[in-house]
Design a protein around this motif. Structure first.
Motif, PDB file in Angstrom:
ATOM      1  N   LYS A  76       7.073  10.095  -2.816  1.00 55.06           N
ATOM      2  CA  LYS A  76       7.791  11.351  -3.073  1.00 55.06           C
ATOM      3  C   LYS A  76       7.299  12.066  -4.331  1.00 55.06           C
ATOM      4  O   LYS A  76       7.594  13.235  -4.527  1.00 55.06           O
ATOM      5  N   SER A  77       6.602  11.372  -5.191  1.00 55.73           N
ATOM      6  CA  SER A  77       6.246  11.897  -6.521  1.00 55.73           C
ATOM      7  C   SER A  77       5.067  12.864  -6.455  1.00 55.73           C
ATOM      8  O   SER A  77       4.444  13.024  -5.407  1.00 55.73           O
ATOM      9  N   PRO A  78       4.723  13.496  -7.584  1.00 55.99           N
ATOM     10  CA  PRO A  78       3.550  14.393  -7.592  1.00 55.99           C
ATOM     11  C   PRO A  78       2.214  13.657  -7.605  1.00 55.99           C
ATOM     12  O   PRO A  78       1.170  14.289  -7.648  1.00 55.99           O
ATOM     13  N   THR A  79       2.234  12.330  -7.554  1.00 58.33           N
ATOM     14  CA  THR A  79       0.996  11.541  -7.632  1.00 58.33           C
ATOM     15  C   THR A  79       0.373  11.382  -6.253  1.00 58.33           C
ATOM     16  O   THR A  79       1.051  10.993  -5.300  1.00 58.33           O
ATOM     17  N   THR A  80      -0.916  11.662  -6.146  1.00 52.86           N
ATOM     18  CA  THR A  80      -1.627  11.386  -4.896  1.00 52.86           C
ATOM     19  C   THR A  80      -2.543  10.178  -5.038  1.00 52.86           C
ATOM     20  O   THR A  80      -2.875   9.538  -4.046  1.00 52.86           O
ATOM     21  N   ARG A  81      -2.969   9.888  -6.277  1.00 48.74           N
ATOM     22  CA  ARG A  81      -3.880   8.754  -6.504  1.00 48.74           C
ATOM     23  C   ARG A  81      -3.444   7.993  -7.736  1.00 48.74           C
ATOM     24  O   ARG A  81      -2.981   8.594  -8.705  1.00 48.74           O
ATOM     25  N   SER A  82      -3.658   6.689  -7.691  1.00 49.06           N
ATOM     26  CA  SER A  82      -3.249   5.916  -8.857  1.00 49.06           C
ATOM     27  C   SER A  82      -4.052   4.634  -8.986  1.00 49.06           C
ATOM     28  O   SER A  82      -4.631   4.145  -8.014  1.00 49.06           O
ATOM     29  N   CYS A  83      -4.062   4.125 -10.202  1.00 48.31           N
ATOM     30  CA  CYS A  83      -4.731   2.862 -10.523  1.00 48.31           C
ATOM     31  C   CYS A  83      -3.650   1.910 -11.020  1.00 48.31           C
ATOM     32  O   CYS A  83      -3.019   2.163 -12.047  1.00 48.31           O
ATOM     33  N   ILE A  84      -3.456   0.849 -10.249  1.00 51.36           N
ATOM     34  CA  ILE A  84      -2.222   0.067 -10.330  1.00 51.36           C
ATOM     35  C   ILE A  84      -2.492  -1.375 -10.736  1.00 51.36           C
ATOM     36  O   ILE A  84      -3.419  -2.005 -10.246  1.00 51.36           O
ATOM     37  N   PHE A  85      -1.648  -1.884 -11.629  1.00 51.11           N
ATOM     38  CA  PHE A  85      -1.574  -3.324 -11.894  1.00 51.11           C
ATOM     39  C   PHE A  85      -0.495  -3.916 -10.983  1.00 51.11           C
ATOM     40  O   PHE A  85       0.640  -3.428 -10.970  1.00 51.11           O
ATOM     41  N   ALA A  86      -0.846  -4.975 -10.239  1.00 49.74           N
ATOM     42  CA  ALA A  86       0.175  -5.730  -9.502  1.00 49.74           C
ATOM     43  C   ALA A  86       0.582  -6.914 -10.400  1.00 49.74           C
ATOM     44  O   ALA A  86       1.002  -6.691 -11.537  1.00 49.74           O
ATOM     45  N   THR A  87       0.439  -8.140  -9.915  1.00 51.07           N
ATOM     46  CA  THR A  87       0.672  -9.336 -10.753  1.00 51.07           C
ATOM     47  C   THR A  87      -0.464 -10.324 -10.460  1.00 51.07           C
ATOM     48  O   THR A  87      -1.408 -10.006  -9.727  1.00 51.07           O
ATOM     49  N   ILE A  88      -0.329 -11.542 -10.973  1.00 51.57           N
ATOM     50  CA  ILE A  88      -1.362 -12.558 -10.720  1.00 51.57           C
ATOM     51  C   ILE A  88      -1.338 -13.063  -9.281  1.00 51.57           C
ATOM     52  O   ILE A  88      -2.249 -13.777  -8.866  1.00 51.57           O
ATOM     53  N   HIS A  89      -0.308 -12.677  -8.512  1.00 54.81           N
ATOM     54  CA  HIS A  89      -0.094 -13.317  -7.214  1.00 54.81           C
ATOM     55  C   HIS A  89      -0.865 -12.577  -6.125  1.00 54.81           C
ATOM     56  O   HIS A  89      -0.523 -11.445  -5.771  1.00 54.81           O
ATOM     57  N   LYS A  90      -1.868 -13.252  -5.567  1.00 55.02           N
ATOM     58  CA  LYS A  90      -2.767 -12.601  -4.614  1.00 55.02           C
ATOM     59  C   LYS A  90      -2.030 -12.107  -3.367  1.00 55.02           C
ATOM     60  O   LYS A  90      -2.208 -10.956  -2.958  1.00 55.02           O
ATOM     61  N   ASP A  91      -1.209 -12.964  -2.774  1.00 56.96           N
ATOM     62  CA  ASP A  91      -0.573 -12.564  -1.516  1.00 56.96           C
ATOM     63  C   ASP A  91       0.376 -11.381  -1.717  1.00 56.96           C
ATOM     64  O   ASP A  91       0.411 -10.450  -0.911  1.00 56.96           O
ATOM     65  N   SER A  92       1.113 -11.430  -2.812  1.00 59.82           N
ATOM     66  CA  SER A  92       2.027 -10.319  -3.078  1.00 59.82           C
ATOM     67  C   SER A  92       1.246  -9.043  -3.375  1.00 59.82           C
ATOM     68  O   SER A  92       1.644  -7.943  -2.962  1.00 59.82           O
ATOM     69  N   SER A  93       0.131  -9.178  -4.060  1.00 60.26           N
ATOM     70  CA  SER A  93      -0.677  -7.993  -4.366  1.00 60.26           C
ATOM     71  C   SER A  93      -1.218  -7.378  -3.073  1.00 60.26           C
ATOM     72  O   SER A  93      -1.279  -6.155  -2.937  1.00 60.26           O
ATOM     73  N   LEU A  94      -1.576  -8.227  -2.122  1.00 57.38           N
ATOM     74  CA  LEU A  94      -2.061  -7.711  -0.830  1.00 57.38           C
ATOM     75  C   LEU A  94      -0.940  -7.000  -0.063  1.00 57.38           C
ATOM     76  O   LEU A  94      -1.190  -6.022   0.644  1.00 57.38           O
ATOM     77  N   LEU A  95       0.289  -7.469  -0.239  1.00 51.31           N
ATOM     78  CA  LEU A  95       1.426  -6.774   0.396  1.00 51.31           C
ATOM     79  C   LEU A  95       1.577  -5.363  -0.179  1.00 51.31           C
ATOM     80  O   LEU A  95       1.866  -4.411   0.544  1.00 51.31           O
ATOM     81  N   LEU A  96       1.388  -5.254  -1.495  1.00 50.50           N
ATOM     82  CA  LEU A  96       1.443  -3.924  -2.120  1.00 50.50           C
ATOM     83  C   LEU A  96       0.332  -3.038  -1.554  1.00 50.50           C
ATOM     84  O   LEU A  96       0.569  -1.869  -1.218  1.00 50.50           O
ATOM     85  N   CYS A  97      -0.868  -3.606  -1.431  1.00 47.56           N
ATOM     86  CA  CYS A  97      -1.984  -2.822  -0.862  1.00 47.56           C
ATOM     87  C   CYS A  97      -1.627  -2.322   0.543  1.00 47.56           C
ATOM     88  O   CYS A  97      -1.879  -1.165   0.884  1.00 47.56           O
ATOM     89  N   ARG A  98      -1.049  -3.200   1.339  1.00 46.96           N
ATOM     90  CA  ARG A  98      -0.688  -2.839   2.719  1.00 46.96           C
ATOM     91  C   ARG A  98       0.297  -1.656   2.727  1.00 46.96           C
ATOM     92  O   ARG A  98       0.128  -0.691   3.473  1.00 46.96           O
ATOM     93  N   GLN A  99       1.316  -1.742   1.887  1.00 45.91           N
ATOM     94  CA  GLN A  99       2.316  -0.659   1.863  1.00 45.91           C
ATOM     95  C   GLN A  99       1.693   0.655   1.387  1.00 45.91           C
ATOM     96  O   GLN A  99       2.009   1.727   1.908  1.00 45.91           O
ATOM     97  N   LEU A 100       0.832   0.577   0.383  1.00 43.90           N
ATOM     98  CA  LEU A 100       0.192   1.795  -0.115  1.00 43.90           C
ATOM     99  C   LEU A 100      -0.731   2.390   0.948  1.00 43.90           C
ATOM    100  O   LEU A 100      -0.765   3.607   1.152  1.00 43.90           O
ATOM    101  N   GLU A 101      -1.483   1.525   1.630  1.00 45.89           N
ATOM    102  CA  GLU A 101      -2.370   1.995   2.706  1.00 45.89           C
ATOM    103  C   GLU A 101      -1.562   2.786   3.736  1.00 45.89           C
ATOM    104  O   GLU A 101      -1.943   3.868   4.162  1.00 45.89           O
ATOM    105  N   GLU A 102      -0.411   2.224   4.114  1.00 43.52           N
ATOM    106  CA  GLU A 102       0.408   2.879   5.145  1.00 43.52           C
ATOM    107  C   GLU A 102       1.044   4.167   4.645  1.00 43.52           C
ATOM    108  O   GLU A 102       1.382   5.046   5.429  1.00 43.52           O
ATOM    109  N   SER A 103       1.222   4.283   3.324  1.00 40.31           N
ATOM    110  CA  SER A 103       1.865   5.492   2.780  1.00 40.31           C
ATOM    111  C   SER A 103       0.967   6.710   2.863  1.00 40.31           C
ATOM    112  O   SER A 103       1.447   7.844   2.821  1.00 40.31           O
TER     113      SER A 103
END
Lengths: 423, 423
Positions: free
Chosen positions: B118-145
């Motif tokens: 919803k925000s004015p951001t179209t692109r971003s550079c993001i820190f997730a956490t040390i956890h690989k699987d959770s970071s991949l979940l974030l990637c998946r959600q962002l890809e779908e957005s």
């Protein structure tokens, strides 16, 4: 009984600048527009009251904006790349001149009052313009809104564009008429004597305004030590004064009645009179002081010494009339001041900034801005469920901090003033 | 043709930090997701395109957030009374540890991605956490957005709570697997190597991460010179280095690939390497530097010297993910820095801050954030009619400034990324 009820929710207020009080899932009892008490369980003697159950919602006191220019609201968020004196001459004065037309004023003030009504502010001290009739229109709209306000017809008779300069005798007469009309016409709007600042007022006008305030026993508001350029100007205009505050004193404008001095950015170490006169209220305007490159004031210094210091938006130097922003901005610039200017003065914390926006500002009106027994029941109900988070177990105080930081626009679910619900 | 259309409205962008371009009531022509041109009257050759008429609305480029911690979004706006290192230990690390549970991560990142969309951001550079699987979940959600993102699985193997420390060999292996999985799974989300900062990474881990970035030719992000306490710590850890930047250089992490260094508050006069390596992108985070009492950075110094310097929210050091706030805050603190720290460095103006949030940040992704021909068509449509004012005749540039100052929450009417409408 009118304006009597019991309200349930998660209650928060700050009885002192270094003390916060949280009452989770409690009842706030209001009798005849005043706070009676807060109870975990509603005592039987209040069982006949109207009840409002806002379980899970936050309940905080209404906030006071101690310094705002209603006539500048139309250009909020514009021309932010200019410093104070340029900004006044290029934009502010030409815009204020538009209010010579009451039909313009009627429409413009409608936008201001509508937004003020929706905001977290329940009480404010307002600058209108030099135009008496337009200022009375603003008073009328505020009266009808249910908000409580001091409104000043601005006085200025020099160093301004022709269209904003009053004849001195006329300005004095007009001010006295204004005072009488406001007093006779309104019950929630009060007059406040408003010399703009020393550069805009001749000595004769200033002295007459001081006398009017004393004669009618009404408060006074002006500006003090906002910006280095302004300080130099005042020194030139009042060469025999030891400080800007001393200049006001020589003109009979220093704290003979309750007096708001906006800004005081450069008073620290220079105007100890602020600490000595309990009639002086400092209106700290962090966003305005930032936008106009004025500087960072040391708010905690005055808080710790027991001064009256409260918060304000100073629209349109401040971009927003939300006092939620003023709270966060006060904390923010106090941190930057600590880091870069003076590490001996600790930053404000959230509690102290909330206190300035609530009880400290409310004290100008008597006792508002707190939920201690006897205080006027100015109430805001906030819905923080609309800001999703996975965190659970947050305290009431944490939820209030979070809501205020994440709602710079200042959205409020319900609002009451002296126990009367405005929405 | 897909993602090809003509869009009409009041267009604004900043091709340089000191140049703004306004095109009132004009057509923005997009062909295959890229800007073709801007025309007062739509040329006949484009008459077959889909047309969107947003007359009276503002059209600006999508914004880039060059540094944000998705895993800290749950506690945005909380615990703002603490300084950086305390805040990390007391709140940030325990919260980040929660992301070892992918089901927690899935729900928490959903809240983040929904708000980012919803925000004015179209692109971003993001820190997730040390956890690989959770970071991949974030990637998946962002890809779908539909948003375009660099997402880093964070690497850290020392000086942190046990639950956030990786075994060094495991951390290197996990990072390489993460890079491969992101590259093979997503088209709008890219991996970025993410050593948290020198205190959290052993020399061995840092050096291996630098090699991985070079091996896979992917960018890298970390933190630099944010806070005096942090600087002292890095000096202790790397006594042979002449500066924090030099410490990164000795570890092979200094600009061998495109590299984001967040903060750089204390680099001025100390880390001239920033000016010399065109692979370094400075992410200036004004709200975070304020909330964590870090300090005020001299952004204009780097802009004027042709450095890559862009803006970022650094949630949860920053309270909000709105890049509108970042723009205003960058201007604001540059004014306070000018006033109190260094009057030789002029403040930012609105144009330069907008440039940093749009074209400067977009350049990390190639050519986004501007409407010059050939740029990726990242587009925001804004409705400023919902902010009433009596002023008429405002220029497009004035209306954009006003909208951004008055919408700190960042509301947007429509949004496209590379010519694809997300809403």
């Amino acid at each position: 009984m009118e304006r009597s009820f019991a309200l349930r929710g998660d209650i928060f207020f700050t009885p002192q600048y270094d003390k916060k009080t949280s009452c989770p899932s409690s009842w706030l009892v209001v009798i005849d527009g005043r706070v009676e008490g807060i109870y975990e369980k509603l005592p039987g003697r209040y069982s006949g009251l109207d009840k409002y159950d806002y379980s899970g919602r936050l309940i905080i006191p209404g906030l006071t904006d101690l310094h705002i220019h209603a006539s500048q609201y139309q250009f909020r968020g514009l021309w932010m790349d200019e410093e104070l004196l340029d900004w006044l001459n290029n934009h502010t004065f030409p815009q204020e001149a538009m209010y010579c037309d009451p039909s313009y004023a009627e429409k413009a003030y409608r936008i201001f009052v509508d937004d003020m009504l929706k905001s977290p502010t329940t009480r404010s001290c307002i600058f209108a313009t030099i135009h008496k009739d337009s200022s009375l229109l603003l008073c009328r709209q505020l009266e009808e809104s249910g908000l409580i306000s001091y409104v000043g017809k601005v006085s200025m008779d020099r160093n301004s564009p022709d269209i904003l300069i009053e004849d001195t005798a006329e300005a004095i007469k007009s001010e006295e008429e204004y005072i009488k009309q406001v007093r006779s016409s309104f019950s929630r709007v009060y007059p406040i004597v408003t010399p703009r600042f020393i550069p805009s007022c001749s000595d004769r006008l200033s002295m007459a305004l001081g006398e009017l305030a004393v004669k009618y026993d009404i408060p006074l508001q002006s500006h003090l030590s906002e910006n280095p350029g302004e300080l130099d100007w005042v020194s030139e205009l009042m060469p025999s004064s030891s400080s800007y505050a001393d200049a006001y004193d020589k003109l009979g404008l220093w704290g003979r009645v309750r007096t708001i001095m906006a800004h005081c950015v450069y008073s620290y170490g220079r105007e100890e009179e602020l600490l000595e006169n309990s009639n002086i209220y400092i209106a700290h305007c962090p966003d305005s002081n930032t936008n106009l490159s004025s500087g960072m004031m040391g708010a905690r210094y005055y808080l710790e010494r027991g001064c009256n210091i409260a918060l304000a938006t100073d629209v349109a130097g401040g971009a927003s009339l939300s006092m939620f922003r003023a709270i966060c901005d006060a904390v923010r610039i106090s941190k930057l001041r600590w880091r870069h200017v003076d590490q001996d003065l600790k930053p404000l914390d959230f509690t102290s900034a909330f206190y300035m926006a609530s009880k400290a500002g409310g004290s100008f009106f008597g006792s508002a801005g707190s939920f201690e027994p006897g205080c006027d029941a100015d109430i805001l109900v906030l819905d923080d469920s609309r800001l999703p988070t996975m965190l659970d177990g947050l305290t009431v105080a944490e939820r209030v901090e979070r809501y205020i930081y994440l709602n710079p626009d200042g959205s409020v679910l319900h609002k009451a003033v002296q126990g009367e619900w405005l929405f």
